[in-house]
Scaffold this active site. Structure first.
Site, short mmCIF file in Angstrom:
data_model
loop_
_atom_site.label_atom_id
_atom_site.label_comp_id
_atom_site.label_asym_id
_atom_site.label_seq_id
_atom_site.Cartn_x
_atom_site.Cartn_y
_atom_site.Cartn_z
N ILE A 139 37.56 28.67 34.52
CA ILE A 139 38.42 28.00 35.50
C ILE A 139 38.97 26.71 34.91
O ILE A 139 40.15 26.38 35.09
CB ILE A 139 37.66 27.73 36.81
CG1 ILE A 139 37.20 29.05 37.43
CG2 ILE A 139 38.54 26.95 37.79
CD1 ILE A 139 38.31 30.02 37.76
N SER A 291 35.16 29.41 47.31
CA SER A 291 35.10 30.40 46.23
C SER A 291 36.41 31.16 46.13
O SER A 291 37.26 31.09 47.03
CB SER A 291 33.96 31.39 46.49
OG SER A 291 34.29 32.25 47.57
N CYS A 292 36.56 31.91 45.05
CA CYS A 292 37.77 32.72 44.87
C CYS A 292 37.89 33.75 45.99
O CYS A 292 38.99 34.01 46.51
CB CYS A 292 37.76 33.40 43.51
SG CYS A 292 36.30 34.42 43.19
N THR A 293 36.76 34.34 46.39
CA THR A 293 36.79 35.37 47.43
C THR A 293 37.09 34.77 48.80
O THR A 293 37.84 35.36 49.60
CB THR A 293 35.45 36.14 47.46
OG1 THR A 293 35.22 36.72 46.18
CG2 THR A 293 35.47 37.23 48.51
N THR A 322 31.43 38.30 35.68
CA THR A 322 31.66 36.90 35.33
C THR A 322 30.66 36.46 34.27
O THR A 322 29.72 37.17 33.92
CB THR A 322 31.52 35.99 36.57
OG1 THR A 322 30.17 36.06 37.04
CG2 THR A 322 32.48 36.41 37.67
N ARG A 337 21.49 40.96 38.49
CA ARG A 337 22.51 40.38 37.60
C ARG A 337 22.06 40.34 36.14
O ARG A 337 22.87 40.05 35.26
CB ARG A 337 22.89 38.97 38.06
CG ARG A 337 23.71 38.97 39.34
CD ARG A 337 24.44 37.67 39.51
NE ARG A 337 25.00 37.54 40.84
CZ ARG A 337 25.81 36.56 41.23
NH1 ARG A 337 26.12 35.61 40.38
NH2 ARG A 337 26.27 36.52 42.45
N THR A 350 27.42 37.81 48.36
CA THR A 350 28.56 36.91 48.37
C THR A 350 28.42 35.95 49.53
O THR A 350 28.02 36.35 50.63
CB THR A 350 29.91 37.67 48.47
OG1 THR A 350 30.97 36.71 48.57
CG2 THR A 350 29.96 38.57 49.69
N GLY A 351 28.74 34.71 49.27
CA GLY A 351 28.70 33.71 50.34
C GLY A 351 30.04 33.54 51.03
O GLY A 351 30.19 32.69 51.91
N ASN A 456 40.80 36.59 40.52
CA ASN A 456 39.73 35.65 40.86
C ASN A 456 39.65 34.47 39.90
O ASN A 456 38.94 33.51 40.16
CB ASN A 456 38.38 36.37 40.90
CG ASN A 456 38.14 37.27 39.70
OD1 ASN A 456 38.61 38.41 39.69
ND2 ASN A 456 37.44 36.76 38.70
#
Length: 484
Positions: A139, A291-293, A322, A337, A350-351, A456
């Protein structure tokens, strides 16, 4: 002359027109800080082919192809006006002019449509604002590219420094490697411009922008004023600190505000540009861009809630892998992960769903979420399943979302495609927070399922830049003014 000859002659004519547009667009940007757009897509520093392709793409969202012969008169009309810093969408000017039956000339219509950016109403030119990047990962480097790109007019945001941890070996080797990562990217391609390294002064010079590289293991080691940096916005893209206590360490001499490129914890405001950026308090020094999402789902969710009401929803993200995952199976503190990212689909959490409440506090509907990491390097898709407050049809929903992407204040966040064969790689480099896939949309009574593509990395970085522009008062108004 054959039909093919006619088509080729027409193409050469449009090439000639697009070529004539380039110096006009460049001069407006450099001398008057005006960014020329076409349906929310910047035409600054674009090639002849890029300009023609952008006009061609208009058919995907507006229903019909837009010709350079239609937009050139509006671009020429802008050159006669005393314009101040602004973004002007010549695609929207051309589209709205078609529906205007007042008998105005192109010049008269254009002058009226952009009156807020001219003469006594001319927006003040803000003083340049220093920006510091803390961290230089995926990023960080994309945000750097965007800041350098937007520095062309000489006004606005100036990337002054990058802070990184001390690397191994000689500092010069470290500097050269970091400059090389900025110069070439396996996903987003070559940097548009020139990059040189000033080893003697620890600087990267990108398109004439001198960027100091500061080596520090901890935020408290740095006095930014010693580098000539003052009243700066620091963008933390490491994600190492996410609460107020940790991020407050950045409030050192020379730093006025801190922006986090990850979901903030505790009382840190989570900002999604286009939705709740106007809630930022003037005295707020620390905030998060979520976040991106979250950025991908909140604008379409707001668009649906405003029109139909939302009783509940679930978002399933199919997300590219990622850097926090492993290339091959190895230990990882999180479940699953640790398994090889390029070889597996990996279920994770996911948050983003829980973060909706911070960006849309008036939305009382419960939103749940989960995520699957998949073996692609960039671009994700969010599948947003909603129970609506009233019954509707697929056609009505698509008409609504297309209109939102074209005319509303969310048009920089929401894009729209009708391409029947769209796949993830088609959205690499998209500057929108997400793109509605019309062909995949499903509606049955009061149930709607939206498929939202999003880069993203790049789309999220664009959202970060928009928040920083708003935070510093450098966010230029857009004309014609979007319909609320």
């Amino acid at each position: 002359m054959t039909v093919n000859d006619d088509a080729f002659t027409n193409w050469k004519h449009r090439e000639e027109i697009a070529e004539s547009m380039i110096p006009i667009i460049g001069k407006l940007h450099r001398e008057q800080d005006v960014t020329v757009l076409l349906h929310s897509r910047s035409l600054v520093n674009k090639s002849v082919i890029s300009i023609l392709k952008t006009h061609r793409f208009a058919r995907q969202i507006a229903g019909g192809e837009l010709s350079v012969t239609e937009t050139l008169p509006f671009l020429q009309a802008l050159t006669t006006l005393d314009l101040g810093p602004s973004q002007i969408d010549i695609g929207m000017l051309a589209a709205t002019y078609k529906n205007n039956n007042e008998g105005l000339t192109v010049e008269e219509f254009t002058a009226r449509a952009v009156a807020g950016a001219t003469g006594t109403a001319n927006t003040r030119r803000p003083e340049p604002r220093d920006v510091v990047l803390y961290g230089f990962g995926r990023i960080g480097r994309l945000v750097a590219r965007l800041l350098i790109e937007k520095a062309g007019s000489g006004n606005g945001l100036r990337l002054r420094a990058i802070v990184v941890r001390p690397g191994g070996g000689r500092a010069a080797d470290d500097l050269v490697k970091r400059a090389s990562l900025l110069r070439r990217d396996s996903i987003h391609g070559q940097f548009q411009g020139t990059i040189t390294v000033d080893e003697a002064h620890n600087k990267i010079i990108a398109n004439g922008n001198e960027i100091k590289v500061i080596y520090a293991a901890d935020p408290t080691e740095i006095d930014y004023t010693t580098h000539g940096i003052n009243n700066a916005v620091l963008i933390d893209n490491t994600g190492k600190w996410r609460d107020r206590q940790g991020l407050s360490q950045h409030l050192r001499p020379g730093i006025d505000k801190v922006v986090l490129t990850a979901p903030g914890k505790g009382d840190i405001p989570n900002i999604v540009h286009g939705v709740n950026h106007d809630t930022i308090k003037p005295d707020e020094q620390i905030l998060s861009c979520a976040s991106c999402t979250t950025n991908a789902i909140v604008p379409p969710l707001k668009a649906m809630a405003d029109e139909y009401g939302v009783l509940r929803g679930h978002v399933e993200t199919v997300h590219s892998f990622t850097n926090d995952q492993n290339l091959l199976d190895n230990y990882h503190s999180a479940d699953r992960r640790g398994r090889s990212a390029p070889l597996n689909m990996v279920i994770t959490e996911t948050g983003a769903a829980s973060a909706v409440a911070k960006a849309l506090p008036d939305l009382k509907a419960p939103i749940t979420g989960s995520s699957i990491r998949v073996p692609v390097p960039d671009v994700s898709i969010a599948i947003l399943s909603l129970r609506l407050g009233r019954e509707t049809t697929r056609e009505e929903v698509l008409d609504h979302l297309r209109d939102i992407s074209l005319h509303s204040p969310l048009k920089r966040q929401i894009d729209f495609t009708t391409a029947p064969d769209a796949v993830s790689m088609d959205f690499v480099g998209s500057r929108h927070a997400s793109t509605i896939d019309a062909g995949a949309t499903k509606v049955d009574g009061d149930n709607a399922i939206l498929y939202l593509w999003y880069d993203n990395e790049y789309g999220y970085s664009c959202q970060v830049i928009r928040v920083v522009q708003h935070l510093t008062g450098i966010e230029h108004p857009t004309y014609p003014t979007p319909t609320p």
